[in-house]
Design a protein around this motif. Structure first.
Motif, PDB file in Angstrom:
ATOM      1  N   GLU A  56       0.890  -1.109   0.179  1.00  0.00           N
ATOM      2  CA  GLU A  56      -0.050   0.471  -0.021  1.00  0.00           C
ATOM      3  C   GLU A  56       1.190   1.273   0.030  1.00  0.00           C
ATOM      4  N   CYS A  57       1.901   0.852   0.783  1.00  0.00           N
ATOM      5  CA  CYS A  57       3.011   2.616   0.449  1.00  0.00           C
ATOM      6  C   CYS A  57       3.749   2.964  -0.699  1.00  0.00           C
ATOM      7  N   CYS A  58       4.190   1.635  -1.164  1.00  0.00           N
ATOM      8  CA  CYS A  58       4.343   1.641  -2.427  1.00  0.00           C
ATOM      9  C   CYS A  58       3.559   2.129  -3.115  1.00  0.00           C
ATOM     10  N   GLY A  59       2.641   2.026  -3.403  1.00  0.00           N
ATOM     11  CA  GLY A  59       1.752   2.222  -4.320  1.00  0.00           C
ATOM     12  C   GLY A  59       1.239   4.087  -4.133  1.00  0.00           C
ATOM     13  N   LYS A  60       0.955   4.392  -2.785  1.00  0.00           N
ATOM     14  CA  LYS A  60       1.443   5.225  -2.841  1.00  0.00           C
ATOM     15  C   LYS A  60       2.185   6.577  -2.917  1.00  0.00           C
TER      16      LYS A  60
END
Length: 100
Positions: A56-60
């Motif tokens: 999720e963090c990498c996507g953001k």
């Protein structure tokens, strides 16, 4: 300034920015995507503690990639993008560090 004080200040900025996004007047008239908010939900452990970021963090982080130079220019966001932990999180996610 002691490192522990800097970490505490950065942590507070992270928490406050996740509760109420900070608006930047430096980039409001930009033609790029709006770079007035930094979205780091799910990235706090990676940016503060240096743990591997979640998917999720990498996507953001990838979604906000066009805004990194604007974030670096903003004193409120600069510590969240320029810290060694932020560099590591970007690298882990396959995002090159910006050359502004």
């Amino acid at each position: 300034m002691k490192f522990s004080t800097l970490v505490c200040i950065t942590f507070l900025v992270v928490i406050l920015s996740s509760l109420a996004p900070i608006k930047s007047s430096l980039v409001e008239n930009s033609v790029k995507p709006p770079c007035t908010d930094i979205e780091i939900t799910g990235c706090v452990p990676a940016i503060i503690l240096g743990t591997p970021p979640t998917a999720e963090c990498c996507g953001k982080l990838k979604a906000q990639q066009p805004c990194y130079c604007d974030f670096i220019k903003n004193p409120a966001f600069r510590p969240l993008v320029t810290s060694p932990q932020a560099h590591a999180a970007l690298g882990f996610c396959g995002i090159p560090y910006p050359s502004c």
